[in-house]
Design an enzyme around this catalytic site. Structure first.
Site, PDB file in Angstrom:
ATOM      1  N   GLU A 183      -8.730  10.242   4.839  1.00  0.00           N
ATOM      2  CA  GLU A 183      -8.952   9.407   6.013  1.00  0.00           C
ATOM      3  C   GLU A 183      -9.347  10.336   7.160  1.00  0.00           C
ATOM      4  O   GLU A 183      -8.542  11.167   7.588  1.00  0.00           O
ATOM      5  CB  GLU A 183      -7.692   8.640   6.393  1.00  0.00           C
ATOM      6  CG  GLU A 183      -7.346   7.528   5.423  1.00  0.00           C
ATOM      7  CD  GLU A 183      -6.105   6.750   5.839  1.00  0.00           C
ATOM      8  OE1 GLU A 183      -6.172   5.512   5.878  1.00  0.00           O
ATOM      9  OE2 GLU A 183      -5.062   7.363   6.121  1.00  0.00           O
ATOM     10  N   GLU A 216       0.888  -1.155   0.000  1.00  0.00           N
ATOM     11  CA  GLU A 216       0.000   0.000   0.000  1.00  0.00           C
ATOM     12  C   GLU A 216       0.929   1.208   0.000  1.00  0.00           C
ATOM     13  O   GLU A 216       1.722   1.374   0.941  1.00  0.00           O
ATOM     14  CB  GLU A 216      -0.880  -0.003   1.257  1.00  0.00           C
ATOM     15  CG  GLU A 216      -1.725   1.249   1.417  1.00  0.00           C
ATOM     16  CD  GLU A 216      -2.529   1.261   2.725  1.00  0.00           C
ATOM     17  OE1 GLU A 216      -2.119   0.589   3.685  1.00  0.00           O
ATOM     18  OE2 GLU A 216      -3.558   1.963   2.762  1.00  0.00           O
TER      19      GLU A 216
END
Ligand SMILES: *[C@@H]1O[C@H](CO)[C@@H](O)[C@H](O)[C@H]1NC(C)=O
Ligand SMILES: *[C@@H]1O[C@H](CO)[C@@H](O)[C@H](O)[C@H]1NC(C)=O
Length: 242
Positions: A224, A139
């Site tokens: 986020e 990621e």
């Protein structure tokens, strides 16, 4: 004449209609993207979120998200994001062009906001794979903003990396079955980012042992949210990969 006016009015309505997503995992496809109101971590918080598709055409999209979240300040509640449905399936060592541009801002934000604004890109050994799945090896995040003292997964590896005209700190850690590598802006918020992303991946090949045969499987960009209240507007985002 009447018919003509009716059609013109219909077209105007279409052009000004924004789609508001409210569900936990509701998504909408537009242009080359899928916008998702992804609220994967809300078991750890209290609040609500919507994401709004403003417009999309080809590889350019405009969208926004409104949220308010409380409790467990170190846990991510949501990742409102757009997934590119076209920028994938290329090996790092075979990239010929990887342009992106992202212009965003907080129209409103609470003083206690804890949130990032980030690319979230997924690589693996197979040509295709879903983000955050068993096919993910890495990621790779690029944080254009991180507010309220939040930290990426893992620990700080390297400070002061110069890429794309900015300075970055690289964090690394392993979660689930993949390794997360996060470039965090050391220059504060980058609200108008325009670059070719290839050097970020080449840096990881040259310095962090990432194989150049890894395929870029999925590119998401969004925010986020940990805690606080915000209205984040992406006035324009684009990415393409070949
Ligand atoms: C979202 O949460 C805030 C803070 O708890 C609340 O004031 C607001 O009414 C909520 N909105 C919706 C649509 O539930
Ligand atoms: C998002 O927040 C902005 C600023 O507070 C507001 O003008 C807008 O109506 C909100 N949108 C939604 C869909 O709640």
């Amino acid at each position: 004449m009447f018919r003509y006016i009716a059609l013109a009015f219909g077209a105007l309505q279409l052009a000004s209609a924004a789609t508001v997503l409210t569900g936990q995992y509701t998504c909408d496809t537009a242009g080359d993207y899928t916008l998702c109101n992804d609220q994967w971590g809300i078991a750890n918080g209290v609040g609500n979120q919507t994401s709004t598709l403003i417009s999309a055409s080809g590889d350019t999209i405009s969208w926004s998200t409104n949220y308010t979240w409380a409790n467990n300040e170190n846990d991510v509640k949501t990742y409102a994001n757009v997934l590119s449905n076209t920028a994938n399936g290329v090996q790092i060592g075979s990239i010929s062009s990887f342009p992106t541009a992202w212009t965003w801002d907080y129209e409103t934000e609470s003083s206690d906001l804890r949130a990032d604004v980030s690319y979230d890109m997924w690589t693996g050994t197979a040509e295709s794979g879903t983000a955050a799945s068993s096919s993910s090896s890495y990621e790779i995040m690029i944080w254009l903003s991180g507010k309220g003292g939040i930290q990426p997964v893992g620990s700080l590896q390297t400070s002061g990396i110069s890429l794309a005209g900015y300075t970055w700190n690289l964090w690394s850690g392993t979660t689930e079955t993949w390794t997360t590598m996060s470039f965090v802006s050391a220059d504060g918020d980058i609200t108008s980012f325009s670059t070719d992303l290839t050097p970020f991946f080449q840096y990881l090949v040259d310095n962090q042992g990432v194989s150049s045969s890894q395929y870029i499987q999925a590119i998401q960009t969004g925010t986020e949210a940990f805690t606080g209240t915000a209205n984040l507007v992406t006035s324009s985002f684009s990415v393409s990969l070949s």
